[in-house]
Design a protein around this motif. Structure first.
Motif, PDB file in Angstrom:
ATOM      1  N   GLY A  86       8.888  35.947  48.885  1.00 52.30           N
ATOM      2  CA  GLY A  86       7.687  37.294  48.452  1.00 52.30           C
ATOM      3  C   GLY A  86       7.787  37.502  46.875  1.00 52.30           C
ATOM      4  N   HIS A  87       6.962  37.354  46.153  1.00 50.76           N
ATOM      5  CA  HIS A  87       7.052  38.380  45.192  1.00 50.76           C
ATOM      6  C   HIS A  87       7.581  38.282  43.918  1.00 50.76           C
ATOM      7  CE1 HIS A  87       3.697  41.185  46.388  1.00 50.76           C
ATOM      8  NE2 HIS A  87       4.544  41.070  47.871  1.00 50.76           N
ATOM      9  N   VAL A  88       8.327  36.392  43.809  1.00 50.77           N
ATOM     10  CA  VAL A  88       9.124  36.487  42.797  1.00 50.77           C
ATOM     11  C   VAL A  88       9.078  36.044  42.257  1.00 50.77           C
ATOM     12  CG1 VAL A  88      11.618  34.596  42.824  1.00 50.77           C
ATOM     13  CG2 VAL A  88      11.400  36.112  44.838  1.00 50.77           C
ATOM     14  N   ILE A  89       9.515  36.032  40.614  1.00 52.66           N
ATOM     15  CA  ILE A  89       8.684  36.140  39.374  1.00 52.66           C
ATOM     16  C   ILE A  89       9.813  34.933  38.842  1.00 52.66           C
ATOM     17  CG2 ILE A  89       8.144  36.364  37.552  1.00 52.66           C
ATOM     18  CD1 ILE A  89       7.399  38.615  38.321  1.00 52.66           C
ATOM     19  N   VAL A  90       9.927  33.810  38.484  1.00 52.08           N
ATOM     20  CA  VAL A  90      10.465  32.354  38.125  1.00 52.08           C
ATOM     21  C   VAL A  90      10.284  32.181  37.009  1.00 52.08           C
ATOM     22  CG1 VAL A  90      11.884  30.448  38.133  1.00 52.08           C
ATOM     23  CG2 VAL A  90      11.325  31.877  40.466  1.00 52.08           C
ATOM     24  N   GLU A  91      10.355  32.565  35.734  1.00 50.58           N
ATOM     25  CA  GLU A  91      10.082  32.201  34.488  1.00 50.58           C
ATOM     26  C   GLU A  91      10.680  30.583  34.081  1.00 50.58           C
ATOM     27  OE1 GLU A  91      10.822  36.687  31.710  1.00 50.58           O
ATOM     28  OE2 GLU A  91      11.786  34.880  31.961  1.00 50.58           O
ATOM     29  N   ASP A  92       9.766  29.852  32.812  1.00 49.57           N
ATOM     30  CA  ASP A  92       9.438  29.260  32.402  1.00 49.57           C
ATOM     31  C   ASP A  92      10.558  28.171  32.359  1.00 49.57           C
ATOM     32  OD1 ASP A  92       6.858  29.478  32.040  1.00 49.57           O
ATOM     33  OD2 ASP A  92       7.085  29.553  30.016  1.00 49.57           O
ATOM     34  N   ARG A  93      10.817  27.058  32.836  1.00 49.94           N
ATOM     35  CA  ARG A  93      11.756  25.833  32.377  1.00 49.94           C
ATOM     36  C   ARG A  93      13.629  26.955  33.303  1.00 49.94           C
ATOM     37  NH1 ARG A  93       9.426  26.421  27.072  1.00 49.94           N
ATOM     38  NH2 ARG A  93      11.310  27.512  26.714  1.00 49.94           N
ATOM     39  N   ALA A  94      13.309  27.443  34.529  1.00 51.90           N
ATOM     40  CA  ALA A  94      14.356  27.389  35.127  1.00 51.90           C
ATOM     41  C   ALA A  94      14.746  26.744  35.845  1.00 51.90           C
ATOM     42  CB  ALA A  94      13.943  28.843  36.178  1.00 51.90           C
ATOM     43  N   VAL A  95      15.854  26.383  36.198  1.00 50.29           N
ATOM     44  CA  VAL A  95      15.923  25.170  37.699  1.00 50.29           C
ATOM     45  C   VAL A  95      16.870  26.164  38.342  1.00 50.29           C
ATOM     46  CG1 VAL A  95      17.514  23.257  37.716  1.00 50.29           C
ATOM     47  CG2 VAL A  95      16.268  23.508  35.697  1.00 50.29           C
ATOM     48  N   ILE A  96      16.541  25.645  39.908  1.00 45.85           N
ATOM     49  CA  ILE A  96      16.529  26.369  41.066  1.00 45.85           C
ATOM     50  C   ILE A  96      17.301  25.568  42.283  1.00 45.85           C
ATOM     51  CG2 ILE A  96      16.223  27.774  42.901  1.00 45.85           C
ATOM     52  CD1 ILE A  96      14.066  28.435  41.330  1.00 45.85           C
ATOM     53  N   GLY A  97      18.354  24.954  42.194  1.00 50.29           N
ATOM     54  CA  GLY A  97      19.249  23.689  43.109  1.00 50.29           C
ATOM     55  C   GLY A  97      18.935  23.535  44.244  1.00 50.29           C
ATOM     56  N   ILE A 138      13.547  35.882  37.726  1.00 49.29           N
ATOM     57  CA  ILE A 138      15.171  34.491  37.579  1.00 49.29           C
ATOM     58  C   ILE A 138      14.125  34.429  35.696  1.00 49.29           C
ATOM     59  CG2 ILE A 138      15.796  32.135  38.086  1.00 49.29           C
ATOM     60  CD1 ILE A 138      15.376  32.196  40.839  1.00 49.29           C
ATOM     61  N   GLY A 139      15.414  35.110  35.317  1.00 52.96           N
ATOM     62  CA  GLY A 139      14.963  33.966  33.354  1.00 52.96           C
ATOM     63  C   GLY A 139      14.562  32.919  33.071  1.00 52.96           C
ATOM     64  N   ARG A 140      13.894  32.587  31.810  1.00 57.14           N
ATOM     65  CA  ARG A 140      13.991  31.054  31.351  1.00 57.14           C
ATOM     66  C   ARG A 140      14.920  30.641  31.428  1.00 57.14           C
ATOM     67  NH1 ARG A 140      11.691  32.604  25.549  1.00 57.14           N
ATOM     68  NH2 ARG A 140      13.375  31.814  24.575  1.00 57.14           N
ATOM     69  N   ASN A 141      15.092  29.451  31.580  1.00 59.47           N
ATOM     70  CA  ASN A 141      16.296  28.263  31.327  1.00 59.47           C
ATOM     71  C   ASN A 141      17.567  28.784  31.822  1.00 59.47           C
ATOM     72  OD1 ASN A 141      14.380  28.162  28.230  1.00 59.47           O
ATOM     73  ND2 ASN A 141      15.188  26.427  28.909  1.00 59.47           N
ATOM     74  N   ALA A 142      17.632  29.316  33.315  1.00 56.99           N
ATOM     75  CA  ALA A 142      18.468  30.014  33.461  1.00 56.99           C
ATOM     76  C   ALA A 142      18.888  28.719  34.846  1.00 56.99           C
ATOM     77  CB  ALA A 142      18.058  30.953  34.680  1.00 56.99           C
ATOM     78  N   MET A 143      19.577  28.013  35.418  1.00 55.13           N
ATOM     79  CA  MET A 143      20.250  27.679  36.220  1.00 55.13           C
ATOM     80  C   MET A 143      21.132  27.887  37.479  1.00 55.13           C
ATOM     81  SD  MET A 143      22.257  24.132  36.027  1.00 55.13           S
ATOM     82  CE  MET A 143      20.489  22.558  35.400  1.00 55.13           C
ATOM     83  N   VAL A 144      19.795  28.007  39.119  1.00 56.31           N
ATOM     84  CA  VAL A 144      20.521  28.258  40.029  1.00 56.31           C
ATOM     85  C   VAL A 144      21.384  27.014  40.998  1.00 56.31           C
ATOM     86  CG1 VAL A 144      19.957  30.127  42.277  1.00 56.31           C
ATOM     87  CG2 VAL A 144      19.000  30.419  39.850  1.00 56.31           C
ATOM     88  N   GLY A 145      22.394  27.426  40.988  1.00 61.71           N
ATOM     89  CA  GLY A 145      23.327  26.052  41.861  1.00 61.71           C
ATOM     90  C   GLY A 145      22.915  26.164  42.801  1.00 61.71           C
ATOM     91  N   ARG A 160      22.627  31.846  47.329  1.00 65.63           N
ATOM     92  CA  ARG A 160      21.769  33.401  47.869  1.00 65.63           C
ATOM     93  C   ARG A 160      22.262  34.282  46.664  1.00 65.63           C
ATOM     94  NH1 ARG A 160      23.447  37.790  50.247  1.00 65.63           N
ATOM     95  NH2 ARG A 160      25.612  37.043  50.830  1.00 65.63           N
ATOM     96  N   ALA A 161      20.464  34.644  45.591  1.00 69.29           N
ATOM     97  CA  ALA A 161      20.421  35.217  45.200  1.00 69.29           C
ATOM     98  C   ALA A 161      19.631  36.836  45.710  1.00 69.29           C
ATOM     99  CB  ALA A 161      19.459  34.186  43.595  1.00 69.29           C
ATOM    100  N   SER A 162      19.769  37.509  45.929  1.00 70.73           N
ATOM    101  CA  SER A 162      19.887  38.912  45.918  1.00 70.73           C
ATOM    102  C   SER A 162      19.783  39.732  44.692  1.00 70.73           C
ATOM    103  CB  SER A 162      20.219  39.697  46.786  1.00 70.73           C
ATOM    104  OG  SER A 162      21.471  39.885  47.029  1.00 70.73           O
ATOM    105  N   GLN A 163      19.962  39.862  43.675  1.00 69.07           N
ATOM    106  CA  GLN A 163      19.194  40.276  42.123  1.00 69.07           C
ATOM    107  C   GLN A 163      19.062  39.990  41.328  1.00 69.07           C
ATOM    108  OE1 GLN A 163      23.008  42.503  42.449  1.00 69.07           O
ATOM    109  NE2 GLN A 163      22.626  44.549  42.243  1.00 69.07           N
ATOM    110  N   ASP A 164      18.086  39.968  40.018  1.00 69.62           N
ATOM    111  CA  ASP A 164      17.906  39.557  39.515  1.00 69.62           C
ATOM    112  C   ASP A 164      18.593  38.299  38.791  1.00 69.62           C
ATOM    113  OD1 ASP A 164      15.284  40.566  39.663  1.00 69.62           O
ATOM    114  OD2 ASP A 164      15.186  41.681  37.597  1.00 69.62           O
ATOM    115  N   ILE A 165      18.329  37.586  37.594  1.00 69.75           N
ATOM    116  CA  ILE A 165      19.044  36.825  37.055  1.00 69.75           C
ATOM    117  C   ILE A 165      18.732  36.379  35.735  1.00 69.75           C
ATOM    118  CG2 ILE A 165      19.782  33.780  36.748  1.00 69.75           C
ATOM    119  CD1 ILE A 165      19.486  33.746  39.507  1.00 69.75           C
ATOM    120  N   PRO A 166      19.449  36.325  34.932  1.00 69.60           N
ATOM    121  CA  PRO A 166      18.550  37.547  33.651  1.00 69.60           C
ATOM    122  C   PRO A 166      18.650  35.569  32.516  1.00 69.60           C
ATOM    123  CG  PRO A 166      20.797  38.376  34.143  1.00 69.60           C
ATOM    124  CD  PRO A 166      20.753  37.579  34.933  1.00 69.60           C
ATOM    125  N   PRO A 167      17.608  35.323  31.798  1.00 67.54           N
ATOM    126  CA  PRO A 167      17.827  34.202  30.953  1.00 67.54           C
ATOM    127  C   PRO A 167      18.453  33.218  30.734  1.00 67.54           C
ATOM    128  CG  PRO A 167      15.446  35.861  30.482  1.00 67.54           C
ATOM    129  CD  PRO A 167      17.075  36.407  31.679  1.00 67.54           C
TER     130      PRO A 167
END
Length: 268
Positions: free
Chosen positions: A145-156, A167-174, A178-185
């Motif tokens: 809940g309450h997650v924000i995903v910016e444009d063009r991110a890819v989540i594996g 999750i920042g713009r153009n980020a890629m999550v493998g 397991r992401a428990s903190q923010d992922i910069p663009p």
């Protein structure tokens, strides 16, 4: 007509559509699909067999829902007590088999998904999430809940994102991260727990980002992840040392609003 085949045009005879649902032009609805009350389905949508569009859901144009999707169901949150909330879907999305999107908690709130999203099979977007445009979620990727995903991110595939993370713009999550903190663009993360493995250079080049902007982001990466500086000092150093350009300004805006901390590189 066979009940397992999508109609060439119009609505299959076994579909159930509430009388006050608003259905746009050229919409196809497959066998045993259910479209609940207080819903809006935009022009050109294709709703496959056994799809359920729950009440208080608005779907834009030219979306395709594959069999078994559940869109706009009540949130899986014990705080929810039946308040009226909504699910908003943009245009041009593809929602593969059995993916789920839950509407928001809190009176008047929304779960919102942008344009041209690809949600592969069994992906899940929980309550109060905001997902941007051109996002790809691979099979079984899950947003709490309450997650924000910016444009063009890819989540594996099989990746899991903790509630309230960004999750920042153009980020890629493998896959399986397991992401428990923010992922910069513009970063790549992987692992359990997730760690930053580098700048998403290939993705940025494919997105058409100019070389000079990518060069500035490489410098930003070194300041943020190789200098050993605390976050606020790293931001100040970037402001002083880097040439201003839109990606750098976006990265710094993101970092200034971090609340859960950012994912770091792997120790050792």
């Amino acid at each position: 007509m066979s009940s397992i085949i999508m109609p060439e045009s119009g609505i299959h005879e076994t579909a159930i559509i509430h009388p006050n649902a608003v259905i746009g032009k050229d919409v196809k609805v497959g066998p045993y699909a259910v479209i609940d009350e207080d819903t809006v389905i935009g022009d050109g949508c294709v709703i496959g067999a056994h799809v359920t569009i729950h009440k208080y859901t608005t779907v834009g144009k030219n979306n395709r829902f594959f069999p078994g999707c559940s869109i706009g169901a009540v949130p899986q949150d014990l705080k929810f007590v039946g308040e009226q909330t909504r699910t908003i879907i943009g245009d041009g999305g593809t929602f593969r088999e059995c993916c789920t999107v839950n509407r928001a908690c809190g009176e008047g709130n929304e779960t919102r998904i942008g344009n041209n999203i690809l949600m592969m099979a069994y992906t899940h977007v929980a309550h109060n999430c905001i997902v941007g445009n051109n996002v790809i979620m691979s099979n079984v990727a899950t947003l709490a809940g309450h997650v924000i995903v910016e444009d063009r991110a890819v989540i594996g595939g099989l990746a899991a994102v903790h509630q309230f993370c960004k999750i920042g713009r153009n980020a890629m999550v493998g896959g399986m991260a397991r992401a428990s903190q923010d992922i910069p663009p513009f970063m790549i993360v992987a692992g359990d727990p997730a760690f930053v493995s580098g700048l998403n250079s290939v993705g940025l080049a494919r997105a058409g980002m100019p070389q000079e902007e990518r060069s500035e982001l490489k410098k930003a990466f070194r300041i943020l992840y190789r200098s050993g500086l605390p976050l606020q000092e790293a931001i100040a150093t970037m402001e002083a040392e880097l040439n201003s350009c839109e990606p750098i300004e976006h990265l710094m805006r993101f970092l200034r609003t971090v609340e859960r901390g950012i994912i770091r590189t792997r120790k050792g």
